[in-house]
Scaffold this motif. Structure first.
Motif, PDB file in Angstrom:
ATOM      1  N   MET A 161      29.417   0.518  39.124  1.00 45.94           N
ATOM      2  CA  MET A 161      28.010   0.849  39.553  1.00 45.94           C
ATOM      3  C   MET A 161      27.390   1.811  38.427  1.00 45.94           C
ATOM      4  SD  MET A 161      28.250   1.073  43.565  1.00 45.94           S
ATOM      5  CE  MET A 161      29.642   2.038  43.719  1.00 45.94           C
ATOM      6  N   LEU A 162      26.239   1.391  37.938  1.00 44.47           N
ATOM      7  CA  LEU A 162      25.641   2.060  36.984  1.00 44.47           C
ATOM      8  C   LEU A 162      24.260   2.842  37.440  1.00 44.47           C
ATOM      9  CD1 LEU A 162      25.655   2.696  33.760  1.00 44.47           C
ATOM     10  CD2 LEU A 162      24.357   0.514  33.241  1.00 44.47           C
ATOM     11  N   VAL A 163      23.925   3.780  36.858  1.00 45.65           N
ATOM     12  CA  VAL A 163      22.699   4.464  37.286  1.00 45.65           C
ATOM     13  C   VAL A 163      22.279   4.980  36.279  1.00 45.65           C
ATOM     14  CG1 VAL A 163      23.516   6.557  38.363  1.00 45.65           C
ATOM     15  CG2 VAL A 163      21.382   5.732  38.819  1.00 45.65           C
ATOM     16  N   GLN A 164      20.943   5.199  35.655  1.00 47.95           N
ATOM     17  CA  GLN A 164      20.350   5.977  34.527  1.00 47.95           C
ATOM     18  C   GLN A 164      19.753   7.282  34.804  1.00 47.95           C
ATOM     19  OE1 GLN A 164      17.091   4.137  32.501  1.00 47.95           O
ATOM     20  NE2 GLN A 164      16.988   5.609  30.801  1.00 47.95           N
ATOM     21  N   VAL A 165      20.264   8.250  34.433  1.00 51.18           N
ATOM     22  CA  VAL A 165      20.025   9.605  34.777  1.00 51.18           C
ATOM     23  C   VAL A 165      19.251  10.517  33.769  1.00 51.18           C
ATOM     24  CG1 VAL A 165      21.946   9.705  36.458  1.00 51.18           C
ATOM     25  CG2 VAL A 165      22.179  10.614  34.317  1.00 51.18           C
ATOM     26  N   ASP A 166      18.948  11.531  34.048  1.00 49.99           N
ATOM     27  CA  ASP A 166      18.378  12.234  32.871  1.00 49.99           C
ATOM     28  C   ASP A 166      19.366  12.744  31.949  1.00 49.99           C
ATOM     29  OD1 ASP A 166      16.655  14.218  31.296  1.00 49.99           O
ATOM     30  OD2 ASP A 166      17.376  15.792  32.707  1.00 49.99           O
ATOM     31  N   GLY A 167      19.010  12.371  30.613  1.00 50.51           N
ATOM     32  CA  GLY A 167      20.015  12.673  29.377  1.00 50.51           C
ATOM     33  C   GLY A 167      21.127  11.262  29.362  1.00 50.51           C
ATOM     34  N   GLY A 168      20.969  10.349  30.052  1.00 51.89           N
ATOM     35  CA  GLY A 168      21.989   9.336  29.696  1.00 51.89           C
ATOM     36  C   GLY A 168      22.044   8.273  31.136  1.00 51.89           C
ATOM     37  N   PHE A 169      23.529   8.247  31.221  1.00 51.87           N
ATOM     38  CA  PHE A 169      23.817   7.127  32.308  1.00 51.87           C
ATOM     39  C   PHE A 169      25.192   7.700  32.967  1.00 51.87           C
ATOM     40  CE2 PHE A 169      21.477   4.845  29.008  1.00 51.87           C
ATOM     41  CZ  PHE A 169      20.918   4.090  29.588  1.00 51.87           C
ATOM     42  N   ILE A 170      25.225   7.466  34.150  1.00 50.97           N
ATOM     43  CA  ILE A 170      26.614   7.624  35.020  1.00 50.97           C
ATOM     44  C   ILE A 170      27.045   6.170  35.531  1.00 50.97           C
ATOM     45  CG2 ILE A 170      27.501   8.491  36.760  1.00 50.97           C
ATOM     46  CD1 ILE A 170      25.631  11.024  36.514  1.00 50.97           C
ATOM     47  N   VAL A 171      28.255   5.858  35.427  1.00 49.12           N
ATOM     48  CA  VAL A 171      28.998   4.861  35.924  1.00 49.12           C
ATOM     49  C   VAL A 171      29.995   5.210  36.863  1.00 49.12           C
ATOM     50  CG1 VAL A 171      30.329   4.382  33.906  1.00 49.12           C
ATOM     51  CG2 VAL A 171      30.062   2.590  35.588  1.00 49.12           C
ATOM     52  N   SER A 172      30.297   4.384  38.050  1.00 47.14           N
ATOM     53  CA  SER A 172      31.377   4.818  38.738  1.00 47.14           C
ATOM     54  C   SER A 172      32.176   3.431  38.832  1.00 47.14           C
ATOM     55  CB  SER A 172      31.115   5.252  40.087  1.00 47.14           C
ATOM     56  OG  SER A 172      30.276   4.096  40.784  1.00 47.14           O
ATOM     57  N   TRP A 173      33.506   3.452  39.182  1.00 51.34           N
ATOM     58  CA  TRP A 173      34.176   2.153  39.287  1.00 51.34           C
ATOM     59  C   TRP A 173      35.395   2.502  40.092  1.00 51.34           C
ATOM     60  CZ3 TRP A 173      34.150   5.300  35.056  1.00 51.34           C
ATOM     61  CH2 TRP A 173      35.407   6.030  34.317  1.00 51.34           C
ATOM     62  N   ARG A 174      36.038   1.539  40.581  1.00 51.04           N
ATOM     63  CA  ARG A 174      37.216   1.398  41.188  1.00 51.04           C
ATOM     64  C   ARG A 174      38.550   1.345  40.331  1.00 51.04           C
ATOM     65  NH1 ARG A 174      35.382  -2.834  45.949  1.00 51.04           N
ATOM     66  NH2 ARG A 174      33.626  -1.520  46.614  1.00 51.04           N
ATOM     67  N   ASP A 175      39.301   2.132  40.569  1.00 52.27           N
ATOM     68  CA  ASP A 175      40.496   2.440  39.574  1.00 52.27           C
ATOM     69  C   ASP A 175      41.744   2.316  40.017  1.00 52.27           C
ATOM     70  OD1 ASP A 175      42.301   3.990  37.706  1.00 52.27           O
ATOM     71  OD2 ASP A 175      40.459   4.436  36.526  1.00 52.27           O
ATOM     72  N   GLN A 176      42.787   1.652  39.594  1.00 53.68           N
ATOM     73  CA  GLN A 176      44.089   1.610  39.890  1.00 53.68           C
ATOM     74  C   GLN A 176      45.118   2.092  39.250  1.00 53.68           C
ATOM     75  OE1 GLN A 176      44.369  -2.731  40.964  1.00 53.68           O
ATOM     76  NE2 GLN A 176      43.318  -2.604  43.011  1.00 53.68           N
ATOM     77  N   ARG A 177      44.933   3.170  38.489  1.00 56.53           N
ATOM     78  CA  ARG A 177      45.881   3.664  37.362  1.00 56.53           C
ATOM     79  C   ARG A 177      46.972   4.248  37.852  1.00 56.53           C
ATOM     80  NH1 ARG A 177      41.958   8.346  34.619  1.00 56.53           N
ATOM     81  NH2 ARG A 177      40.580   6.380  34.866  1.00 56.53           N
ATOM     82  N   ARG A 178      46.915   4.578  39.217  1.00 59.12           N
ATOM     83  CA  ARG A 178      48.013   5.348  40.096  1.00 59.12           C
ATOM     84  C   ARG A 178      49.183   4.345  40.391  1.00 59.12           C
ATOM     85  NH1 ARG A 178      47.356   9.340  44.559  1.00 59.12           N
ATOM     86  NH2 ARG A 178      45.428   7.852  45.198  1.00 59.12           N
ATOM     87  N   GLY A 179      48.882   3.057  40.292  1.00 63.61           N
ATOM     88  CA  GLY A 179      49.706   1.952  40.592  1.00 63.61           C
ATOM     89  C   GLY A 179      50.032   1.892  42.327  1.00 63.61           C
ATOM     90  N   SER A 180      51.449   1.662  42.367  1.00 62.91           N
ATOM     91  CA  SER A 180      51.854   1.066  43.619  1.00 62.91           C
ATOM     92  C   SER A 180      51.871   2.123  44.615  1.00 62.91           C
ATOM     93  CB  SER A 180      53.212   0.212  43.538  1.00 62.91           C
ATOM     94  OG  SER A 180      53.760   0.059  44.728  1.00 62.91           O
ATOM     95  N   CYS A 181      51.676   1.885  45.773  1.00 65.63           N
ATOM     96  CA  CYS A 181      51.836   2.819  46.918  1.00 65.63           C
ATOM     97  C   CYS A 181      52.803   2.318  48.039  1.00 65.63           C
ATOM     98  CB  CYS A 181      50.466   3.302  47.472  1.00 65.63           C
ATOM     99  SG  CYS A 181      49.337   1.917  47.875  1.00 65.63           S
ATOM    100  N   GLY A 182      53.498   1.056  47.783  1.00 60.97           N
ATOM    101  CA  GLY A 182      54.413   0.414  48.594  1.00 60.97           C
ATOM    102  C   GLY A 182      54.190  -1.029  48.636  1.00 60.97           C
ATOM    103  N   TYR A 183      54.776  -1.726  49.604  1.00 58.47           N
ATOM    104  CA  TYR A 183      54.712  -3.056  49.400  1.00 58.47           C
ATOM    105  C   TYR A 183      53.304  -3.683  49.769  1.00 58.47           C
ATOM    106  CZ  TYR A 183      55.241  -7.803  51.101  1.00 58.47           C
ATOM    107  OH  TYR A 183      55.252  -9.273  51.175  1.00 58.47           O
ATOM    108  N   ASN A 184      52.629  -4.441  48.656  1.00 58.64           N
ATOM    109  CA  ASN A 184      51.718  -5.141  48.709  1.00 58.64           C
ATOM    110  C   ASN A 184      50.502  -3.982  48.784  1.00 58.64           C
ATOM    111  OD1 ASN A 184      49.967  -7.496  48.976  1.00 58.64           O
ATOM    112  ND2 ASN A 184      49.625  -7.531  50.923  1.00 58.64           N
TER     113      ASN A 184
END
Length: 458
Positions: free
Chosen positions: A47-70
């Protein structure tokens, strides 16, 4: 195919669109876009929004990996970058929510809203979620990536750093947020059809307004009254999409009488204004709305009231009147083979009391993306049934991704394709404000690589 590609291309392309022109410091190679996040795991749903001085983007991140089965940890991250494309926050983004931590319970955190806070930061909403069990949170990231609603410098987790929604209430990505003029936000909740207002410190400054008719999808548009009082216009489909009774709007104002000693109560300036005066139950989808620039709202959606789907639009003035008549206006002719789940619709104010509308017609032969401009009185300004932005071939399927008003007053349409000949490409096309004529020949390729199709709309 990875969702990381979807994040990188969306940020670059949307930034170019919002500015109306390419910035020289940005990568000009569609196959090597300017990176926002290069962490391990998948990143997606940006998701992206324009703000004063630029832009902010947020996202869903899976860098931590597995937390168990499935199970894969899914966290919410955010990044801010300036107009030159320089990343301003921590490398690979600043963590917003990562569970289970503190007040968070479940391993899946799903971002559901992102709006400008008016001070160079952003208001972020997310769900702590497991299956259908959700609990919503909303917090504020300042322009310097600190937490305005809690202890500065820590990850936003809930409780001490975020506003916790009522028990059992989560946010839906079908529900829009609206920033007020004082660094706060109007927030909707599906449970009970509620709309609340939070101030710049995260305090509930207007008690929850409830309307049981708000059931399926609502669009919130902020408005500022002549005396400076904040108001919000809610537009929603009354029904479940398949079986709709009507499409309605109401305008709520916060009189700011008791605040901050105690929460205010919304006043209803006008309510249950029918955007379409129906005679029979119909189906309606893809509702979206923007400000008309004069204290009112312009809404667009697709419905099948005539037996076939058409794009419709309606304007509600600041006093609740309907300048486009009780039926609104038809933006398109009949669309055959319409499927709501593959049907994309985008709306943008034209800055002159009218609106720009773009849509794709899935499974038509040929498949097309079209656009139309509506004047302040609802009159179509471009060709009848809209202008064709992109046209399919036997090996090419275009899908609409976004629409913005460029800084020069023209319109820019963003779309992507799935082609057996050229692969997946994200393409931008500029249309003249006067006639909707294309200015960029066959379109400018903003990204070439892997990304999802219509499931991730800009």
């Amino acid at each position: 195919m990875t969702q990381k590609c979807a994040l990188l291309k969306s940020v670059l392309a949307a930034s170019m669109l919002a500015m109306g022109t390419a910035i020289a410091a940005w990568s000009q190679d569609p196959s090597a876009p300017t990176p926002v996040c290069d962490a391990t795991g998948a990143q997606g749903a940006p998701m992206l929004v324009q703000v004063d001085g630029g832009f902010i983007v947020s996202w869903r991140d899976q860098r931590r990996g597995s937390c168990g089965y499935n199970c894969i940890y899914t966290d919410v991250y955010a990044q801010k970058f300036d107009l030159e494309g320089a990343m301003l926050w921590a490398e690979n983004g600043r963590v917003v929510a990562a569970g289970p931590e503190h007040a968070l319970v479940y391993p899946t955190q799903l971002g559901t809203g992102l709006v400008d806070d008016g001070a160079g930061g952003a208001l972020v909403a997310w769900n702590d979620q497991l299956g259908v069990i959700t609990h919503g949170y909303i917090s504020n990231l300042t322009r310097d990536a600190e937490v305005a609603w809690g202890e500065p410098g820590v990850a936003i987790q809930g409780g001490d750093t975020a506003v916790t929604m009522p028990a059992g209430a989560g946010f839906s990505d079908e529900w829009g947020f609206a920033a007020d003029s004082e660094g706060g936000v109007f927030a909707p909740l599906p449970a009970g059809g509620r709309i609340g207002r939070f101030d710049a410190m995260g305090r509930l400054r207007a008690t929850w307004f409830e309307d049981p008719d708000i059931q399926y999808r609502v669009a919130l548009v902020p408005a500022l009254e002549p005396d400076g009082t904040d108001a919000v216009i809610a537009v929603w489909i009354k029904g479940n999409g398949y079986f709709v009774d009507s499409i309605v709007a109401r305008k709520l104002v916060d009189p700011e009488t008791f605040w901050p000693a105690s929460p205010d109560t919304f006043d209803d300036l006008w309510g249950q204004v029918l955007l379409y005066d129906q005679t029979a139950t119909f189906s309606a989808w893809r509702l979206t709305a923007v400000s008309d620039g004069a204290g009112g709202v312009i809404a667009a959606w697709v419905d099948n009231r005539s037996g076939s789907y058409r794009i419709r639009a309606q304007r509600v003035g600041a006093d609740g009147n309907l300048p486009w008549g009780p039926q609104g206006v038809d933006v398109s002719d009949d669309i055959t083979n319409a499927n709501y789940w593959a049907f994309n619709l985008a709306l943008a104010a034209d800055g002159k009391g009218g609106a720009l509308v773009a849509w794709n017609q899935p499974y038509d032969v040929p498949q097309v993306i079209k656009a139309q401009r509506l004047a302040a009185d609802g009159t179509p300004q471009w060709a009848a049934d809209g202008v064709v932005v992109a046209n399919s071939t036997a090996t090419y399927s275009p899908y609409l991704s976004g629409l913005v008003l460029a800084t020069d007053g023209n319109a820019i349409v963003l779309y992507h394709n799935d082609s057996l000949d050229t692969g997946s490409r994200l393409i931008a096309q500029k249309l003249t404000a006067a006639q909707g004529e294309p200015l960029w020949q066959a379109g400018q390729v903003a990204y070439a690589g892997c990304f999802s199709t219509y499931y991730e709309r800009a």
